[in-house]
Design a protein around this motif. Structure first.
Motif, PDB file in Angstrom:
ATOM      1  N   VAL A   1       0.837  -1.203   0.000  1.00  0.00           N
ATOM      2  CA  VAL A   1       0.000   0.000   0.000  1.00  0.00           C
ATOM      3  C   VAL A   1       0.871   1.253   0.000  1.00  0.00           C
ATOM      4  CG1 VAL A   1      -1.676   1.359   1.301  1.00  0.00           C
ATOM      5  CG2 VAL A   1      -1.968  -1.112   1.116  1.00  0.00           C
ATOM      6  N   GLY A   2       0.680   2.059  -1.015  1.00  0.00           N
ATOM      7  CA  GLY A   2       1.326   3.362  -1.102  1.00  0.00           C
ATOM      8  C   GLY A   2       0.249   4.422  -1.204  1.00  0.00           C
ATOM      9  N   ASN A   3      -0.238   4.630  -2.427  1.00  0.00           N
ATOM     10  CA  ASN A   3      -1.303   5.600  -2.651  1.00  0.00           C
ATOM     11  C   ASN A   3      -2.676   5.031  -2.301  1.00  0.00           C
ATOM     12  OD1 ASN A   3      -1.382   8.307  -3.281  1.00  0.00           O
ATOM     13  ND2 ASN A   3      -1.799   7.988  -5.447  1.00  0.00           N
ATOM     14  N   ALA A   4      -2.739   3.707  -2.145  1.00  0.00           N
ATOM     15  CA  ALA A   4      -3.932   2.971  -1.695  1.00  0.00           C
ATOM     16  C   ALA A   4      -5.022   2.828  -2.745  1.00  0.00           C
ATOM     17  CB  ALA A   4      -4.507   3.578  -0.413  1.00  0.00           C
ATOM     18  N   GLY A   5      -4.729   3.182  -3.987  1.00  0.00           N
ATOM     19  CA  GLY A   5      -5.716   2.988  -5.040  1.00  0.00           C
ATOM     20  C   GLY A   5      -5.907   1.523  -5.393  1.00  0.00           C
ATOM     21  N   ASN A   6      -4.825   0.736  -5.334  1.00  0.00           N
ATOM     22  CA  ASN A   6      -4.917  -0.655  -5.785  1.00  0.00           C
ATOM     23  C   ASN A   6      -5.719  -1.531  -4.824  1.00  0.00           C
ATOM     24  OD1 ASN A   6      -4.340  -2.319  -7.956  1.00  0.00           O
ATOM     25  ND2 ASN A   6      -2.488  -3.150  -7.040  1.00  0.00           N
ATOM     26  N   ILE A   7      -5.544  -1.329  -3.529  1.00  0.00           N
ATOM     27  CA  ILE A   7      -6.336  -2.114  -2.575  1.00  0.00           C
ATOM     28  C   ILE A   7      -7.810  -1.734  -2.703  1.00  0.00           C
ATOM     29  CG2 ILE A   7      -6.060  -0.534  -0.592  1.00  0.00           C
ATOM     30  CD1 ILE A   7      -5.777  -3.059   1.174  1.00  0.00           C
ATOM     31  N   THR A   8      -8.061  -0.470  -2.990  1.00  0.00           N
ATOM     32  CA  THR A   8      -9.436  -0.011  -3.218  1.00  0.00           C
ATOM     33  C   THR A   8     -10.019  -0.665  -4.458  1.00  0.00           C
ATOM     34  OG1 THR A   8      -8.907   2.134  -2.206  1.00  0.00           O
ATOM     35  CG2 THR A   8     -10.872   2.025  -3.601  1.00  0.00           C
ATOM     36  N   ALA A   9      -9.241  -0.672  -5.545  1.00  0.00           N
ATOM     37  CA  ALA A   9      -9.723  -1.232  -6.804  1.00  0.00           C
ATOM     38  C   ALA A   9     -10.008  -2.730  -6.688  1.00  0.00           C
ATOM     39  CB  ALA A   9      -8.696  -0.983  -7.904  1.00  0.00           C
ATOM     40  N   HIS A  10      -9.119  -3.448  -6.010  1.00  0.00           N
ATOM     41  CA  HIS A  10      -9.343  -4.883  -5.826  1.00  0.00           C
ATOM     42  C   HIS A  10     -10.643  -5.136  -5.055  1.00  0.00           C
ATOM     43  CE1 HIS A  10      -5.255  -5.546  -7.242  1.00  0.00           C
ATOM     44  NE2 HIS A  10      -5.477  -6.858  -7.204  1.00  0.00           N
ATOM     45  N   TRP A  11     -10.885  -4.329  -4.029  1.00  0.00           N
ATOM     46  CA  TRP A  11     -12.100  -4.523  -3.244  1.00  0.00           C
ATOM     47  C   TRP A  11     -13.346  -4.249  -4.087  1.00  0.00           C
ATOM     48  CZ3 TRP A  11     -13.767  -7.195   0.483  1.00  0.00           C
ATOM     49  CH2 TRP A  11     -14.956  -6.868   1.163  1.00  0.00           C
ATOM     50  N   ILE A  12     -13.287  -3.227  -4.925  1.00  0.00           N
ATOM     51  CA  ILE A  12     -14.401  -2.947  -5.829  1.00  0.00           C
ATOM     52  C   ILE A  12     -14.649  -4.153  -6.731  1.00  0.00           C
ATOM     53  CG2 ILE A  12     -15.122  -1.540  -7.806  1.00  0.00           C
ATOM     54  CD1 ILE A  12     -13.669   0.846  -6.484  1.00  0.00           C
ATOM     55  N   GLY A  13     -13.574  -4.708  -7.275  1.00  0.00           N
ATOM     56  CA  GLY A  13     -13.720  -5.861  -8.160  1.00  0.00           C
ATOM     57  C   GLY A  13     -14.305  -7.075  -7.465  1.00  0.00           C
ATOM     58  N   TYR A  14     -13.772  -7.409  -6.305  1.00  0.00           N
ATOM     59  CA  TYR A  14     -14.293  -8.563  -5.559  1.00  0.00           C
ATOM     60  C   TYR A  14     -15.755  -8.344  -5.169  1.00  0.00           C
ATOM     61  CZ  TYR A  14      -9.679 -10.754  -4.905  1.00  0.00           C
ATOM     62  OH  TYR A  14      -8.473 -11.378  -5.087  1.00  0.00           O
ATOM     63  N   SER A  15     -16.059  -7.134  -4.707  1.00  0.00           N
ATOM     64  CA  SER A  15     -17.428  -6.837  -4.257  1.00  0.00           C
ATOM     65  C   SER A  15     -18.419  -6.881  -5.404  1.00  0.00           C
ATOM     66  CB  SER A  15     -17.466  -5.466  -3.569  1.00  0.00           C
ATOM     67  OG  SER A  15     -16.640  -5.446  -2.422  1.00  0.00           O
ATOM     68  N   GLU A  16     -18.007  -6.367  -6.568  1.00  0.00           N
ATOM     69  CA  GLU A  16     -18.885  -6.429  -7.739  1.00  0.00           C
ATOM     70  C   GLU A  16     -19.161  -7.877  -8.126  1.00  0.00           C
ATOM     71  OE1 GLU A  16     -17.741  -2.320 -10.154  1.00  0.00           O
ATOM     72  OE2 GLU A  16     -17.538  -4.267 -11.119  1.00  0.00           O
ATOM     73  N   TYR A  17     -18.125  -8.678  -8.126  1.00  0.00           N
ATOM     74  CA  TYR A  17     -18.299 -10.067  -8.548  1.00  0.00           C
ATOM     75  C   TYR A  17     -19.170 -10.857  -7.570  1.00  0.00           C
ATOM     76  CZ  TYR A  17     -16.122 -11.859 -12.806  1.00  0.00           C
ATOM     77  OH  TYR A  17     -15.888 -12.222 -14.108  1.00  0.00           O
TER      78      TYR A  17
ATOM     79  N   GLY B   1       3.543   9.393   1.488  1.00  0.00           N
ATOM     80  CA  GLY B   1       3.095   9.712   2.839  1.00  0.00           C
ATOM     81  C   GLY B   1       1.690  10.254   2.929  1.00  0.00           C
ATOM     82  N   HIS B   2       1.168  10.703   1.784  1.00  0.00           N
ATOM     83  CA  HIS B   2      -0.182  11.277   1.738  1.00  0.00           C
ATOM     84  C   HIS B   2      -1.015  10.508   0.705  1.00  0.00           C
ATOM     85  CE1 HIS B   2       0.496  15.217   3.985  1.00  0.00           C
ATOM     86  NE2 HIS B   2       1.696  14.653   3.940  1.00  0.00           N
ATOM     87  N   PRO B   3      -1.515   9.327   1.036  1.00  0.00           N
ATOM     88  CA  PRO B   3      -2.258   8.506   0.075  1.00  0.00           C
ATOM     89  C   PRO B   3      -3.511   9.219  -0.437  1.00  0.00           C
ATOM     90  CG  PRO B   3      -1.699   7.242   2.052  1.00  0.00           C
ATOM     91  CD  PRO B   3      -1.403   8.666   2.361  1.00  0.00           C
ATOM     92  N   GLN B   4      -3.682   9.190  -1.755  1.00  0.00           N
ATOM     93  CA  GLN B   4      -4.830   9.860  -2.356  1.00  0.00           C
ATOM     94  C   GLN B   4      -6.136   9.090  -2.120  1.00  0.00           C
ATOM     95  OE1 GLN B   4      -4.583  13.028  -3.909  1.00  0.00           O
ATOM     96  NE2 GLN B   4      -2.663  12.797  -2.795  1.00  0.00           N
ATOM     97  N   SER B   5      -6.022   7.777  -1.877  1.00  0.00           N
ATOM     98  CA  SER B   5      -7.228   6.972  -1.618  1.00  0.00           C
ATOM     99  C   SER B   5      -7.359   6.637  -0.135  1.00  0.00           C
ATOM    100  CB  SER B   5      -7.189   5.694  -2.462  1.00  0.00           C
ATOM    101  OG  SER B   5      -7.247   5.989  -3.836  1.00  0.00           O
ATOM    102  N   TRP B   6      -6.970   7.559   0.695  1.00  0.00           N
ATOM    103  CA  TRP B   6      -6.983   7.388   2.150  1.00  0.00           C
ATOM    104  C   TRP B   6      -8.352   6.945   2.674  1.00  0.00           C
ATOM    105  CZ3 TRP B   6      -3.645   7.619   6.306  1.00  0.00           C
ATOM    106  CH2 TRP B   6      -4.175   7.939   7.572  1.00  0.00           C
ATOM    107  N   ASP B   7      -9.379   7.690   2.350  1.00  0.00           N
ATOM    108  CA  ASP B   7     -10.721   7.374   2.856  1.00  0.00           C
ATOM    109  C   ASP B   7     -11.235   6.044   2.307  1.00  0.00           C
ATOM    110  OD1 ASP B   7     -10.772   9.703   4.340  1.00  0.00           O
ATOM    111  OD2 ASP B   7     -11.818  10.859   2.802  1.00  0.00           O
ATOM    112  N   TYR B   8     -11.012   5.819   1.009  1.00  0.00           N
ATOM    113  CA  TYR B   8     -11.432   4.557   0.405  1.00  0.00           C
ATOM    114  C   TYR B   8     -10.773   3.362   1.098  1.00  0.00           C
ATOM    115  CZ  TYR B   8     -13.825   6.411  -3.779  1.00  0.00           C
ATOM    116  OH  TYR B   8     -14.702   7.002  -4.645  1.00  0.00           O
TER     117      TYR B   8
END
Length: 374
Positions: A191-207, A265-272
């Motif tokens: 986890v850096g910017n946190a977009g990828n963990i967010t995207a994976h969760w969207i994908g799993y949840s959609e499926y 240090g400042h992830p753009q997908s912090w809230d997600y």
């Protein structure tokens, strides 16, 4: 002879689950469809009964998972008439943005931190024709400037604040489910910017037909709510100790780690990402640079899989949690390897301890060298 249909990229493969139209011009380099490799030697060494798979995203066209999101981001930018894209990057995003801009015939502007980028990544962006702007600051400074510039100039931001990036990246979860026949019990990511963990969760949840309204936005005209799998995984995010805002509970102003891809240090997908933590019942943890590098080397030596340092963070954290029992036995675990090891060859060479054996070009000496090192 039966011929298999040629694979043409993830947008075409998942067109019914992505926000594109029949007449949309797809900007693709054949990304996605990356291998899901079951590890054998490392799980045996842990002495635990677990199945560990690595999703080797380093085999995307530019060598990282960023291509999954970039194909969508650039496709939509071109659809809207953009002639230029811009991003801040620790390296992989710049390489990917440059490649897809070249494919589309538009200009890529990339802001990178001066002296804080692996040479393999810089070489890619330069060779692919991007306008490279080195700033005397870190990724977070670059991200701030990109947002400011986008308000003043006709450019489209293709960092993960661009929601189409997450739409492309979610397809990794689709591929994993389709190959395993189910969702894993645990999915581990750096986890850096946190977009990828967010995207994976969207994908799993959609499926699973379980995507919550929190992640629903205008990039989703209407997603397929049919359930392909009953299960969603527990999502685990691992950060480098010197760049771990999710472990500190607040942003980190001066992140430092050898794992340059997650030196943010400042992830753009912090809230997600916190919402993913809440919905999946997962957790965040941190790994030292020493642990990250040791795991990178272990994975290469024991399994033949060469990833960049940041990628190894997912496996380093998973191994520790398996050994402690936090991840229980009989679990199915997938670790995302975000980038190829050749992204940062200097770091790899520095930690390679095996000497290069030099001999004369003579059979006896070569034979002796072989026997001495068997």
């Amino acid at each position: 002879m039966t011929f298999r249909q040629r694979y043409t990229g993830l947008i075409e493969r998942y067109r019914d689950r992505l926000p594109v139209h029949d007449d949309t011009r797809l900007i693709s380099l054949g990304e996605g469809n990356t291998p899901l490799i079951k590890l054998h030697n490392i799980p045996d060494s842990l002495g635990k009964n677990v199945d560990i798979y690595v999703k080797y995203e380093g085999l995307n066209p530019t060598g990282s998972f960023k291509d999954r999101g970039m194909t969508m981001a650039v496709t939509k930018a071109v659809e809207k008439g953009s002639k230029a894209i811009i991003c801040a990057s620790t390296g992989n995003t710049s390489a990917s943005a440059a490649a897809y801009a070249a494919r589309a015939g538009i200009t890529a502007f990339v802001l990178i931190p001066d002296g804080k980028i692996a040479q393999g990544k810089l070489a890619q962006a330069m060779m692919e024709g991007a306008v490279v702007i080195q700033i005397k600051g870190n990724f977070d400074d670059g991200m701030r400037l990109v947002k400011e510039v986008a308000d003043e100039a006709p450019v489209t931001i293709v960092n993960s604040i661009n929601p189409y990036r997450l739409q492309g990246q979610k397809t990794a979860a689709y591929e994993i489910i389709e190959e395993l026949g189910r969702a894993p019990d645990f999915h581990c990511l750096p986890v850096g910017n946190a977009g990828n963990i967010t995207a994976h969760w969207i994908g799993y949840s959609e499926y699973a037909g379980k995507l919550s309204d929190y992640f629903y936005n205008d990039t989703l005209e209407e997603y397929d709510k049919s359930s392909v799998t009953e299960k969603v995984p527990t999502m685990l995010g691992y950060q480098a100790s010197g760049s771990a805002p999710f472990l500190r509970g607040e942003m980190v102003d001066n992140p430092e780690t050898i794992a340059t891809a997650i030196r943010i240090g400042h992830p753009q997908s912090w809230d997600y990402a916190w919402k993913v933590h809440e919905e999946s019942g997962g957790w965040f943890d941190e790994c030292t640079d020493k642990e990250i590098l040791a795991t990178q080397k272990l994975l290469a030596e024991k399994e033949g899989v060469f990833c960049e340092p940041a990628s190894a963070t997912s496996l380093a954290g998973a191994m520790r949690d398996i050994q402690s029992g936090k991840i229980p036995e009989n679990s199915c675990i997938v670790c995302t390897l975000t980038g190829h090891g050749l992204k940062d060859p200097d770091t790899a060479i520095k930690q390679s301890t095996a000497p290069v054996v030099k001999v004369e070009a003579e059979l006896g000496q070569v034979k002796s060298a072989i026997l001495e090192n068997m």
